[in-house]
Each structure stands twice: as structure tokens, then as C-alpha cells.
Design a protein around this motif. Sequence first.
Motif, PDB file in Angstrom:
ATOM      1  N   ASP A 134       0.839  -1.204   0.000  1.00 34.97           N
ATOM      2  CA  ASP A 134       0.000   0.000   0.000  1.00 34.97           C
ATOM      3  C   ASP A 134       0.879   1.261   0.000  1.00 34.97           C
ATOM      4  O   ASP A 134       2.100   1.184  -0.093  1.00 34.97           O
ATOM      5  CB  ASP A 134      -0.951  -0.018   1.192  1.00 34.97           C
ATOM      6  CG  ASP A 134      -0.186  -0.221   2.498  1.00 34.97           C
ATOM      7  OD1 ASP A 134       1.061  -0.109   2.473  1.00 34.97           O
ATOM      8  OD2 ASP A 134      -0.828  -0.494   3.514  1.00 34.97           O
ATOM      9  N   GLU A 135       0.227   2.411   0.136  1.00 36.45           N
ATOM     10  CA  GLU A 135       0.935   3.693   0.111  1.00 36.45           C
ATOM     11  C   GLU A 135       2.027   3.741   1.166  1.00 36.45           C
ATOM     12  O   GLU A 135       3.126   4.217   0.930  1.00 36.45           O
ATOM     13  CB  GLU A 135      -0.055   4.844   0.338  1.00 36.45           C
ATOM     14  CG  GLU A 135      -0.744   5.310  -0.923  1.00 36.45           C
ATOM     15  CD  GLU A 135       0.236   5.569  -2.073  1.00 36.45           C
ATOM     16  OE1 GLU A 135       1.136   6.416  -1.888  1.00 36.45           O
ATOM     17  OE2 GLU A 135       0.114   4.926  -3.124  1.00 36.45           O
ATOM     18  N   THR A 167       0.687  -8.415  -4.889  1.00 34.14           N
ATOM     19  CA  THR A 167       0.134  -8.102  -3.570  1.00 34.14           C
ATOM     20  C   THR A 167       1.037  -8.631  -2.462  1.00 34.14           C
ATOM     21  O   THR A 167       0.985  -8.181  -1.334  1.00 34.14           O
ATOM     22  CB  THR A 167      -1.261  -8.735  -3.391  1.00 34.14           C
ATOM     23  OG1 THR A 167      -1.171 -10.112  -3.788  1.00 34.14           O
ATOM     24  CG2 THR A 167      -2.292  -8.027  -4.244  1.00 34.14           C
ATOM     25  N   ASP A 213       7.975   5.102  -9.247  1.00 31.59           N
ATOM     26  CA  ASP A 213       6.916   5.124 -10.274  1.00 31.59           C
ATOM     27  C   ASP A 213       6.905   3.813 -11.060  1.00 31.59           C
ATOM     28  O   ASP A 213       5.857   3.237 -11.327  1.00 31.59           O
ATOM     29  CB  ASP A 213       7.140   6.292 -11.246  1.00 31.59           C
ATOM     30  CG  ASP A 213       6.685   7.599 -10.624  1.00 31.59           C
ATOM     31  OD1 ASP A 213       6.023   7.522  -9.563  1.00 31.59           O
ATOM     32  OD2 ASP A 213       6.992   8.668 -11.175  1.00 31.59           O
ATOM     33  N   ARG A 259       5.516   1.079  -8.921  1.00 35.08           N
ATOM     34  CA  ARG A 259       4.057   1.172  -8.806  1.00 35.08           C
ATOM     35  C   ARG A 259       3.389   0.583 -10.035  1.00 35.08           C
ATOM     36  O   ARG A 259       2.389  -0.123  -9.953  1.00 35.08           O
ATOM     37  CB  ARG A 259       3.634   2.640  -8.702  1.00 35.08           C
ATOM     38  CG  ARG A 259       3.713   3.228  -7.323  1.00 35.08           C
ATOM     39  CD  ARG A 259       3.301   4.692  -7.413  1.00 35.08           C
ATOM     40  NE  ARG A 259       3.815   5.479  -6.307  1.00 35.08           N
ATOM     41  CZ  ARG A 259       3.190   5.622  -5.142  1.00 35.08           C
ATOM     42  NH1 ARG A 259       2.031   5.031  -4.945  1.00 35.08           N
ATOM     43  NH2 ARG A 259       3.707   6.345  -4.189  1.00 35.08           N
ATOM     44  N   LYS A 260       3.981   0.922 -11.190  1.00 30.63           N
ATOM     45  CA  LYS A 260       3.420   0.441 -12.442  1.00 30.63           C
ATOM     46  C   LYS A 260       3.468  -1.083 -12.492  1.00 30.63           C
ATOM     47  O   LYS A 260       2.494  -1.743 -12.846  1.00 30.63           O
ATOM     48  CB  LYS A 260       4.244   1.020 -13.610  1.00 30.63           C
ATOM     49  CG  LYS A 260       3.378   1.580 -14.728  1.00 30.63           C
ATOM     50  CD  LYS A 260       4.248   2.313 -15.735  1.00 30.63           C
ATOM     51  CE  LYS A 260       3.972   1.834 -17.140  1.00 30.63           C
ATOM     52  NZ  LYS A 260       4.984   2.348 -18.084  1.00 30.63           N
ATOM     53  N   ARG A 261       4.607  -1.607 -12.107  1.00 29.38           N
ATOM     54  CA  ARG A 261       4.764  -3.054 -12.143  1.00 29.38           C
ATOM     55  C   ARG A 261       3.810  -3.741 -11.171  1.00 29.38           C
ATOM     56  O   ARG A 261       3.229  -4.778 -11.488  1.00 29.38           O
ATOM     57  CB  ARG A 261       6.213  -3.418 -11.791  1.00 29.38           C
ATOM     58  CG  ARG A 261       6.795  -4.378 -12.819  1.00 29.38           C
ATOM     59  CD  ARG A 261       8.218  -4.712 -12.543  1.00 29.38           C
ATOM     60  NE  ARG A 261       8.352  -6.155 -12.374  1.00 29.38           N
ATOM     61  CZ  ARG A 261       9.522  -6.777 -12.299  1.00 29.38           C
ATOM     62  NH1 ARG A 261      10.641  -6.084 -12.347  1.00 29.38           N
ATOM     63  NH2 ARG A 261       9.585  -8.078 -12.145  1.00 29.38           N
ATOM     64  N   VAL A 262       3.655  -3.136 -10.019  1.00 37.93           N
ATOM     65  CA  VAL A 262       2.730  -3.691  -9.019  1.00 37.93           C
ATOM     66  C   VAL A 262       1.321  -3.745  -9.596  1.00 37.93           C
ATOM     67  O   VAL A 262       0.596  -4.728  -9.451  1.00 37.93           O
ATOM     68  CB  VAL A 262       2.754  -2.830  -7.733  1.00 37.93           C
ATOM     69  CG1 VAL A 262       1.569  -3.156  -6.833  1.00 37.93           C
ATOM     70  CG2 VAL A 262       4.062  -3.051  -6.981  1.00 37.93           C
ATOM     71  N   LYS A 263       0.952  -2.652 -10.289  1.00 28.87           N
ATOM     72  CA  LYS A 263      -0.387  -2.564 -10.856  1.00 28.87           C
ATOM     73  C   LYS A 263      -0.562  -3.583 -11.987  1.00 28.87           C
ATOM     74  O   LYS A 263      -1.528  -4.342 -12.014  1.00 28.87           O
ATOM     75  CB  LYS A 263      -0.610  -1.145 -11.409  1.00 28.87           C
ATOM     76  CG  LYS A 263      -2.034  -0.655 -11.185  1.00 28.87           C
ATOM     77  CD  LYS A 263      -2.136   0.787 -11.655  1.00 28.87           C
ATOM     78  CE  LYS A 263      -3.581   1.165 -11.906  1.00 28.87           C
ATOM     79  NZ  LYS A 263      -3.649   2.493 -12.554  1.00 28.87           N
ATOM     80  N   GLU A 264       0.426  -3.600 -12.893  1.00 32.19           N
ATOM     81  CA  GLU A 264       0.312  -4.470 -14.060  1.00 32.19           C
ATOM     82  C   GLU A 264       0.356  -5.948 -13.682  1.00 32.19           C
ATOM     83  O   GLU A 264      -0.429  -6.747 -14.179  1.00 32.19           O
ATOM     84  CB  GLU A 264       1.455  -4.180 -15.050  1.00 32.19           C
ATOM     85  CG  GLU A 264       1.143  -2.998 -15.944  1.00 32.19           C
ATOM     86  CD  GLU A 264       2.366  -2.539 -16.713  1.00 32.19           C
ATOM     87  OE1 GLU A 264       3.408  -3.230 -16.672  1.00 32.19           O
ATOM     88  OE2 GLU A 264       2.279  -1.471 -17.345  1.00 32.19           O
ATOM     89  N   LYS A 295      -0.215  -7.076 -10.805  1.00 35.55           N
ATOM     90  CA  LYS A 295      -1.102  -7.314  -9.653  1.00 35.55           C
ATOM     91  C   LYS A 295      -0.347  -7.951  -8.486  1.00 35.55           C
ATOM     92  O   LYS A 295      -0.757  -8.954  -7.915  1.00 35.55           O
ATOM     93  CB  LYS A 295      -2.278  -8.206 -10.063  1.00 35.55           C
ATOM     94  CG  LYS A 295      -3.152  -7.563 -11.136  1.00 35.55           C
ATOM     95  CD  LYS A 295      -4.523  -8.211 -11.182  1.00 35.55           C
ATOM     96  CE  LYS A 295      -5.474  -7.447 -12.069  1.00 35.55           C
ATOM     97  NZ  LYS A 295      -4.983  -7.299 -13.476  1.00 35.55           N
TER      98      LYS A 295
END
Lengths: 408, 435
Positions: free
Chosen positions: A133-134, A171, A159, A162-167, A169
Motif C-alpha cells: 500500500d501507500e 500483492t 513510479d 508502482r506500475k509493475r505492481v499494478k500491471e 497485480k
Amino acid sequence: MGLFSKLKSIISKKEKVVEEVKEEYQVDSIEEIEEEQIDEVSEEVEEPEEESVEEIEEPEDVEEVEEPNDEEDAEEPDDEEDEDWANFIKEQENKKKIEEAKEIEKYDKGLEKTRKEFVSKLSMLGIKYTKVDEEYFDELEEILINADVGVNTVMKFIDKLRKRVKEEKITDTNYLNEVIVDELFVIYVEGESLTDKIHMAEEGPTVILFIGVNGVGKTTTIAKMAHKYIEEGKKVMMIAGDTFRAGAVNQLEEWAKRTGAAFYGKENTDPAGVVYDGLIKAKEDNVDLVLIDTAGRLQNKVNLMKELEKINKVIEKHIPNAPHETLLIIDATTGQNGISQAKSFQEITNITGIVLTKLDGTAKGGIVLAIKEEVNIPVKFIGLGEKMEDLKPFDIENYIYGLFKDLM
Amino acid sequence: MFEYMGDRLSNAIKNIRGMGRITEDNINDAMREIRMALLEADVNYQVVKEFIAKVKDKALGMEVAKSLKPDELFIKIVKDELVELLGGEAAPLYVDGKPSILMLVGLQGSGKTTTAGKLANYLRKKHSKSPLLVACDIYRPAAIEQLETLGKQLNIPVYQEGKKPVSEIIKNALEYAKENHNDYIIIDTAGRLHIDESLMDELKQAQEVCHPNETILVIDAMMGQDAINVITGFNEALSLTGCILTKLDGNTKGGVALSVRHLTNVPIKFVGDSEKLDGLSAFHPERMAERILDMGDVLSIAEKVEGIISEDDAEKQAKKMMSGKYDLEDFLTNLKQIKKLGPLENILKMLPQARKMGLNKVQIDPKDMAHIEAIVLSMTPYERKHPEVLKASRKQRISKGCGRDVAEINRLLKQFEDMKKMMKSFSNGNMKLPF
């Protein structure tokens, strides 16, 4: 993910080994045994294609070495100065071997501590943050900024993460830690094969020029370098190109005496002239390696930078392809200004590597990651103390683990 | 130096200018810029965090007074906070003791020995002291010689006993000072890591021997985030009375200054801003904060100029300039005075709105100044008073005299004429001063 899978196997094997050793022998201090085992393990998993990854030094005779005694560290000052120096040199020679083995032990113990801490930190991070998380990113940012990694590099890095975490997924924080080390490694290496070897001239003397701002440890680094190559049987000469700072010539001359290097220097003259005369002498005397000291200069002083340009030209004119190495010395405590130093010095000389000094303190010297990314100059050596044995090749892997010492 | 910070801050603040009032939304960008700027300036991570929170809090809670626009109000808040972080009032050096004792401590390479020389020079000049330098760096090769060389340059005595235990040297130095009527004792110590216990003990023992009035940490302005570990380490062991920030003449942003006072309450007493032995300036938090905020630092310039040019002279010069009777002879006098002020870039940077005029990035090679001086010096006094007589043959002679070519001489003469014209128009009121 080559690096990380390797790391992971090292860690898991290490843990297993530790457990085994504990169970079987019931040893109280398992550190030394563990150390050796780990080194074996790390050698096993060494991947041949990764040229840049240095082999972890093996402390073969660590156990045979006497325990360090404190008396040696604090040198007893004497009444007679000359006598003291003579004693000092003698002492150095007598205890050189012991000292050296001790150093290896010291360095390796430090690294071993880092590895151990790294393991526990990874697991701790898994406990503290079960979610990505943040707060997690905030702490990561703080760790990297506190290590003086460049602000831009950190922001870009986070950055990207974050992108890699999002793409992907991601957790699992444990997995993310792997990604972090991997990405940092990628920033530094960038597909290049990096070497900490000094580029030697095929014929005639090899010339190394040492540059940097004031007080970073140029002169001491030269002493360490001289010591290293004299040990290897090379004929080394120091040239005192710092004719400005009071006592600088004396300082270098003293180190020449202690290390057994030849010396050329004159006070209060034009540094380019001193370098010129020194190089002539080096050629006459068939010296293998010439180490040129220069005055510390802040990178925004135009006249001083011009002076350095002149020195560089003199060397070039005198010995073809020289200087064979131009080493920028950076103090590990340096903050964001390190980038500006690398950029400005790069403009007038062709820097071939960085020596990161004073890493024996609490500073992390993270600015070298930003310098590599923005100016593309690799670190070749690190300085770990004031003694002439305290110069070690730079190992990016160990360095990155070191950054995460403070992860928790 | 600090002015680099100003760039980002002033950009961030500009965006608030048009807003009717301060809301969370319209300062978010500005806050982010300020945060980045402070981090890039090596301000401690925790300090940045607190600073941002505090400024935001204050800005949002503030009623916009009728007399102030939102951006002005915002600047005021940021500036006040900066001043507070930088330590509020300036902290003077202790000079009342008979004798006073000062000990310099710090990491390797922070500039202790050079600073010792500068301090001795300052104390003699500004406080009419008779200082004694004591060489206690018994470890680094040639450190004692370095201090002795500085002492010789300044004609200030240096006490040394070679490589004896430090507390012994200090004991004897105090005796020596008594006999020789030295009323300010400056002790230069070896550089050491704050985590090196045995060397830190050496300093503690030294303190017990001489009970220094000032124990001052010399710290490199280029230091990064590790600064706080170093400062706390030294402060906890030695109870520092002050700090001297060195190498501020580099282009470092020196955010370490913001961290020092706030996290440790140790005041910054001086800054080192040149390699010359008079390169030591008092640290003024208020001025520094104004400089960060692009308000210029005219007071600092005035103080520097004061020490070099007498008021009468300055008035005479100004009158001459305005009347158009300014000649190369006056120019030469001015040139010499300017040289005494130290690097010209430093002076230009202090001017208000220096950045807007691009003066902050001006780099001047002292050699260029030397060339100009050489050209003027190669002229006869008559030629300096009447530059119009300079024709080809005279220029040839001057060229030979100063080693610069005729084109350069022509350029200088042209510039000088332009300058004269500009000055005249100032006095006629045709042109407004650029600031």
C-alpha cells in the motif's frame, strides 16, 4: 530475475545450513562456519554469464588469524617523530600479513552481517506489510532517500515499481522485495558488463589520474592503490599534482615512503609542469604505474577546472592513450551534489570509474546509483578506512543488500 | 548554494498568485515542488516531512489579510518557517574568555585545518585577538605541516609537538599560550568517524583537559542524509556549541544547514565560502532564508563592501561615474577593490532577482579579470585618463606589454565606452536601475 532467484537460493540454502549446523554441532557462535558454508553455496549457484557479479571473497584462513588487538588501531604517538615513522613502517611490514587477513575478516564479517540482516528484513517486511500500500511505498522512498540515492532516480524508480505492481497485480510484499532488488540491480548494470579492473597500458607506464572535490580522500586513495600494486610486484610512482593545498605534497610524500613508492613533487609550482616533469622521470625510471594526485577543486570553479584540463592535455601529449584511467573520488557522505560533481568533471576529463571513499562510516553513498544512471560512470573501488589495505573492489550485489540494512 | 532552491520554490509559489484564497487544492502542487526541492537540496527526510506539514497547516489556517495577496502570504509563511528551521537569530562566537578556547572536530576531509586558519585570521582581524593554533591531528600524514604552512602564511603562531598524546599537547599548549599572551586558542583535531569510539574518547579527554568554551563541528555543506548521524554522533559525545558549514562556495544546495539546527539545536556560526584564508562569513538565518526565497542578500554584499571600500571613496566614485568623468584609472581602482571582494560570481548571486537576470549562472574566470587588469596596467597614466589617444601604434605597444592581442584591447575599450554611456544615462534618469 536471474539475480534474485540466485539470491533466494543462497538465502534458503544458507538458512538450511545454519539450521543443520545448529542442530548437529550445537555451536554457540556459528558465524564462521556459516560464513564458509555460505561462500561455498554462493559459488555453486554463481551464474557464468553474469560477468559483472564479483565472486564473494573467501576468507580461507580466517580462523588461523589472531584475534585483532586494539593496540594496533590506536597508534602510540612517540617523542621522536622520525623514529616513530620508522617504527610505523616496520610495524606495518611485520604485521602486514596479519593485518591483511584481519581486514578480509573485517570486510567479510561486515558483508556476512549484511546478508544475515537482509534475510531477516525480508521476512520482517513480510510481517509488517502484508499488503502493498501507500505506506509501503512511503517507507521504501524514505529508505532510498536516506541512503542518498538521487531524488530523481528514487522517484522514477518508485513510479516504475508502482506500475509493475499494478500491471502484475503484485500483492505479496515478499515477492515485491525481490522485484525491488532486481530493479535496482538493473538500474545499475543496464545490460553492460562492468569491470573493476584497472586498464593497463600495453607498453610503457600506465597512468592513473585522481580527481575530485576537496576533502574526499584522493591522496589516501592513491596510497591505497600504490600499496595494492606494489604488493603485486609493480613499480609504482606517485606524482604530487596538488601544489595548492598547504601540506599536500608532504602528505603524499609521506605515503610514498610508507608504501615504498617512488615520488615526484614540488611545492608552489604549476601542477601541469610538475606532472610533465614527473612523467619524464617515470619513463626514465621504467615505472609500471604512475598515480597522479590533483588538488581538490569544487566543480563550479572555472579556473581550477581549466587547470585540470591542462593537466589532462599534458598527460595525453606525453604518453599516448594516457591517462589510462581517470578516477573520480566521491565521498560516501556526499548528497545530491555528487551528480553535479560527476557531470562537471566528466565534461573536461574522460572519467573511467569512481572510487567511493569513507564507506566505513554510517553513510551509504547511494548517490553512486544516480550517477551510474544519469552520467553512466561505474564504481570501481570502495574505501573502507584510513589504512593502506582498506581499498576493495566494488561489488554491486553486496552494495544493494547493504542499502537494505535499514529496511526495518 | 541556497539560491538553487529558490528556483523551484519561486515557480511553485507563482502558481498560487492568481488564487483568491489558500485552499488545500491550490497549494498541493506548490507543496510537492517544495518537497522535491528540499529533498534535492539534501534536507533531512524527516525535516522535510515536518516542514511540509507545518507550512500546509499554517497556510490553510491563515486568514488572508486584505493587504496581502495569497502568494505573498504563502511566501511569508514559507520564509518564516525557513528562518525558524535555520535557527532564528544569528549565533555569535564566544570571545570573552581570557583566554578563550575553541576546539574544532569533524569527519575526515570536512575542512577543519583550513577552517582553523580562517578562524584565527578572523579573530585577529575582527576581534583583535592574538590567536594560537594548536596542531592535534597526530594521525594524518603531514597534517601538522599543513597547519604550520597556514600559520606561516597568516603570521600566526602554531603550537605542535609532533605525535604526542593529544591531551598532553593541549596541556603544554595552554602553558605556552599563557607565556606568550595568546588570548584565543584554536585546537585543530584529526578527522574521525563519529562511530569510532576510541578516537571519540580521545576528544572527550581533550575536552576534560582544556574545558573549551566552544566545541565546533566542521561539516561539509555537500553532505547528504548521513549528516544527521554525524551531527548527533558528535553532539552526543561532545556537547557541541556550534557548527561551521564548509565548501559553500561550491554549487551544493547545502540543505544540511536546514537540518542541523532543527534536529540538534546546534547553531551554525559560520560558513566557509572561499578557499582564501578570509573565506569565512557569519551565518545569518534571516538573510539565508530571504536568499532562498529570491529576495536577494544585499545586506551581505553591503557588509563585504564595507570592509574594503570606505564610504567617502564610494561617494566620490559614484559622483565621478554619474558625471561621465570616469576614466580607466578609476576603473583600475575599482577592479582592484572588486578583486578583494572575492569571487565575483558570489557577489552577483546575492543580488536581488539575480536569477531573473541570469546572474546566478554566470561563471567568471578570475583569469579574465587578470587579463583586463594587465591590459589597463600596460597603459601609461596619461592613456588611462585619455583613452581616446589610443591608436594603432599605442595599442601595439600595450599588446606587447600585457601579452593580449589588439582585438582584446579594442573589445575592452569598447566595453568601457559603453559602460560610461550607460552610467551617464542612469544619472540623467533616462533609464531605470535593473533592480
